[in-house]
Write a protein that holds these residues in place. Structure first.
Motif, PDB file in Angstrom:
ATOM      1  N   TYR A 298       0.780  -1.126   0.008  1.00  0.00           N
ATOM      2  CA  TYR A 298       0.028   0.083  -0.052  1.00  0.00           C
ATOM      3  C   TYR A 298       0.902   1.106   0.177  1.00  0.00           C
ATOM      4  CZ  TYR A 298      -3.385  -3.621   0.348  1.00  0.00           C
ATOM      5  OH  TYR A 298      -4.128  -4.482  -0.242  1.00  0.00           O
ATOM      6  N   LYS A 299       2.029   1.119   0.065  1.00  0.00           N
ATOM      7  CA  LYS A 299       3.001   2.249   0.071  1.00  0.00           C
ATOM      8  C   LYS A 299       3.471   2.388  -1.388  1.00  0.00           C
ATOM      9  CE  LYS A 299       4.116   1.858   4.576  1.00  0.00           C
ATOM     10  NZ  LYS A 299       4.892   1.821   5.955  1.00  0.00           N
ATOM     11  N   ARG A 300       3.253   1.504  -2.320  1.00  0.00           N
ATOM     12  CA  ARG A 300       3.286   1.632  -3.722  1.00  0.00           C
ATOM     13  C   ARG A 300       1.955   2.546  -4.382  1.00  0.00           C
ATOM     14  NH1 ARG A 300       1.126  -1.937  -7.391  1.00  0.00           N
ATOM     15  NH2 ARG A 300       1.535  -1.260  -9.407  1.00  0.00           N
ATOM     16  N   LEU A 301       0.775   1.961  -3.656  1.00  0.00           N
ATOM     17  CA  LEU A 301      -0.339   2.429  -4.215  1.00  0.00           C
ATOM     18  C   LEU A 301      -0.676   3.685  -3.844  1.00  0.00           C
ATOM     19  CD1 LEU A 301      -2.535  -0.766  -3.885  1.00  0.00           C
ATOM     20  CD2 LEU A 301      -1.270  -0.014  -6.027  1.00  0.00           C
ATOM     21  N   THR A 302       0.117   4.678  -4.041  1.00  0.00           N
ATOM     22  CA  THR A 302       0.251   6.231  -3.766  1.00  0.00           C
ATOM     23  C   THR A 302       0.188   7.000  -4.848  1.00  0.00           C
ATOM     24  OG1 THR A 302       2.272   6.074  -3.025  1.00  0.00           O
ATOM     25  CG2 THR A 302       0.818   5.992  -1.343  1.00  0.00           C
ATOM     26  N   PRO A 303      -0.331   8.122  -5.037  1.00  0.00           N
ATOM     27  CA  PRO A 303      -0.389   9.012  -6.158  1.00  0.00           C
ATOM     28  C   PRO A 303       0.860   9.510  -6.511  1.00  0.00           C
ATOM     29  CG  PRO A 303      -1.971   9.974  -4.577  1.00  0.00           C
ATOM     30  CD  PRO A 303      -0.997   9.001  -3.790  1.00  0.00           C
ATOM     31  N   GLY A 304       1.346   9.653  -7.934  1.00  0.00           N
ATOM     32  CA  GLY A 304       2.498  10.115  -8.517  1.00  0.00           C
ATOM     33  C   GLY A 304       3.357   9.321  -8.856  1.00  0.00           C
ATOM     34  N   TYR A 305       3.329   7.791  -8.817  1.00  0.00           N
ATOM     35  CA  TYR A 305       4.229   7.007  -9.283  1.00  0.00           C
ATOM     36  C   TYR A 305       3.717   5.940 -10.154  1.00  0.00           C
ATOM     37  CZ  TYR A 305       6.649   8.812  -5.303  1.00  0.00           C
ATOM     38  OH  TYR A 305       7.417   9.801  -4.421  1.00  0.00           O
ATOM     39  N   GLU A 306       2.932   6.283 -10.752  1.00  0.00           N
ATOM     40  CA  GLU A 306       2.312   5.339 -11.904  1.00  0.00           C
ATOM     41  C   GLU A 306       1.606   4.219 -11.331  1.00  0.00           C
ATOM     42  OE1 GLU A 306       4.943   4.455 -15.038  1.00  0.00           O
ATOM     43  OE2 GLU A 306       6.014   6.299 -15.011  1.00  0.00           O
ATOM     44  N   ALA A 307       1.435   4.367 -10.180  1.00  0.00           N
ATOM     45  CA  ALA A 307       0.535   3.168  -9.482  1.00  0.00           C
ATOM     46  C   ALA A 307      -0.808   3.638  -9.265  1.00  0.00           C
ATOM     47  CB  ALA A 307       1.127   2.730  -8.161  1.00  0.00           C
ATOM     48  N   PRO A 308      -1.934   2.900  -9.437  1.00  0.00           N
ATOM     49  CA  PRO A 308      -3.353   3.650  -9.392  1.00  0.00           C
ATOM     50  C   PRO A 308      -3.767   3.439  -8.087  1.00  0.00           C
ATOM     51  CG  PRO A 308      -3.503   1.224  -9.820  1.00  0.00           C
ATOM     52  CD  PRO A 308      -2.066   1.636  -9.916  1.00  0.00           C
ATOM     53  N   THR A 309      -4.721   4.616  -7.587  1.00  0.00           N
ATOM     54  CA  THR A 309      -5.257   4.633  -6.264  1.00  0.00           C
ATOM     55  C   THR A 309      -6.699   4.836  -6.457  1.00  0.00           C
ATOM     56  OG1 THR A 309      -5.010   7.027  -6.564  1.00  0.00           O
ATOM     57  CG2 THR A 309      -3.045   5.976  -5.410  1.00  0.00           C
TER      58      THR A 309
END
Ligand code: ADP
Ligand code: MG
Ligand code: MG
Length: 446
Positions: A298-309
């Motif tokens: 869930y630290k990947r699923l944050t805005p701004g890094y091409e991962a959806p939220t």
């Protein structure tokens, strides 16, 4: 493909194989092996090797600990030298189904969970679900004692060519090893973050793809180790830079044709495709604990890094959870962008398929696709488009899973209870830990 027992025995002899590795995956997605010597080859091929299931995380209760390993002959492969040094005898590998002593398939076996969903799909007249994963990983240095670090020497970026980085060499060996094991590699490249890499292999039937992902992860780790590096599929090893995802391309085929393609329809997407997409949207919250199973996910699923939220679909924009790539015809597909490579590949594909199937069975339809960058939308605009947020922590994800009957049924009682139990403990442990951040932030002030 289509090996018989006699053919495998012949190959084992011809390649001078001394050990046969029987591969399974536990509920938490960890690959386990039972290795048998030459004298046991026939017995192993007959599916008569027993193992103690209670020694494997989340597998069994004590009273049902004896389990049979039933090899899938089509997964037979002799491990190449790049993976297993042959000086102590060559090693071959077979992926197995797990069965009770009386031969019934064991409900706690993730491969069986996926097979059950594929059976449901086939009953509706489809050939299979095809899945094409894009696993990302980091290559990190090890300490002189061999412990993994989060350091990289590499200064390269996305698609960088020169100067050749250390990881590049390792990655070429990985590709060579995988090709020798029958993988059809479509692309391999450096990713956005320093030390980050991606290797894509060709889409295939759901079970085959899950087998491939499981194998892929240990092969990559093993080859990295041979280069003195540590390969990690941890979704977000370093804060502030891109994490590692595993975008997964999905399509259904019927009668040898891509069932997502309809040249007459809007976006050239068939009703089946729309139902499937609607199902994925409907069950996104419920399945994210499976596709993104770590506290760290869930630290990947944050805005701004091409991962959806956010839970949305788009015909083009990469900020959406589901993107429909431009390709049509046989390549018509949905790309699910939230999964990460720490997921158990069998369970992850099983819940994706179950979600899509629910959409098909209930005739669900998705809202219109979002064509804008969702990160730049205001809260009000998102609400207007009915865009929900993905769970922001493992705890929220577990709560959503507890509310989703469809995903629970897809996992089955055994896997569902063991999974939630293990993950709840993981979360509780995390919650009571005092992290470095808290000390840095508060210790001096309070
Ligand atoms: P493009 O179509 O943009 O050239 P690629 O060919 O690189 O994209 O494919 C990206 C990923 O999508 C690969 O993993 C590929 O195997 C997968 N893929 C292609 N067609 C399908 C399909 N019909 N179903 C599922 N995955 C697919
Ligand atoms: Mg990528
Ligand atoms: Mg992608």
């Amino acid at each position: 493909m289509g090996y018989t027992k006699a053919e495998i025995l012949k190959e084992l002899k011809a390649a001078n194989v001394k050990f046969l590795r029987l591969q399974i995956t536990d509920i938490l997605g960890v690959v386990k092996n039972v290795e048998v010597p030459e004298s046991q080859f026939e017995k192993a091929l007959d599916g008569e090797i027993m193992f103690d299931g209670s020694s494997i995380e989340g597998f069994t209760r004590i009273e049902e600990s004896d389990m049979l390993l039933r090899p899938d002959y089509d997964t037979f492969v002799v491990l190449p030298d790049l993976v297993e040094d042959p000086t102590r005898g060559r090693v071959a590998r077979l992926i197995c189904d797990v069965a009770y002593p009386d031969g019934r398939p064991f409900e706690g076996d993730p491969r069986y969970v996926l097979k059950r969903q594929v059976e449901r799909l086939k009953k509706l007249g489809f050939d299979d679900m095809y899945a094409g994963p894009e696993p990302e990983f980091f290559l990190f240095l090890r300490t002189p004692e061999g412990l993994p670090t989060v350091e990289t020497h590499d200064k390269a970026g996305y698609f960088d060519l020169a100067p050749l980085d250390k990881g590049e060499e390792a990655r070429r060996d990985m590709v060579n090893a995988l090709v020798a094991m029958g993988f059809e590699i479509e692309a391999s490249h450096h990713e956005v973050a320093p030390g980050q890499h991606e290797i894509d292999f060709k889409y295939a039937e759901a079970v085959k793809t899950a087998d491939s992902i499981a194998t892929f992860k240990w092969v990559v780790k093993r080859v990295a180790l041979n280069h003195g590096l540590h390969a990690t599929f941890l979704p977000k090893p370093i804060a502030g830079i891109n994490g590692s995802g595993m975008h997964t391309h999905l399509s259904l085929f019927k009668g040898g044709q891509n069932a997502f393609f309809d040249p007459q329809a809007p976006y050239q997407l068939s009703q089946t495709a729309l139902h499937f997409i609607a199902g994925l949207l409907e069950h996104a919250d419920g399945m994210v604990a499976i596709t993104n199973p770590l506290v760290n996910s869930y630290k990947r699923l944050t805005p701004g890094y091409e991962a959806p939220t956010n839970i949305a679909w788009s015909a083009s924009n990469r900020s959406a959870m589901i993107r429909i790539p431009a390709r049509r015809g046989v390549g018509t597909r949905a790309e699910l962008r939230m999964p990460d490579p720490s997921a158990n590949p069998y369970l992850a594909l099983a819940v994706m398929l179950a979600a899509g199937l629910d959409g098909i069975e209930k005739g669900l339809l998705p809202p219109p696709p979002i064509q804008r960058n969702i990160y730049q939308m205001s809260v009000r605009e998102r609400r207007k488009h009915k865009i929900r947020e993905l769970p922001g922590t493992l705890r929220e994800a577990l709560e959503a899973l507890r509310k989703d009957r469809v995903i629970q049924e897809a996992l089955g009682e055994h896997v569902y209870t063991h999974f939630v139990q293990a993950k709840q403990m993981e979360w509780d442990e995390y919650r009571v830990t005092v992290h470095q951040w808290e000390l840095d932030r508060y210790l001096a002030t309070y």
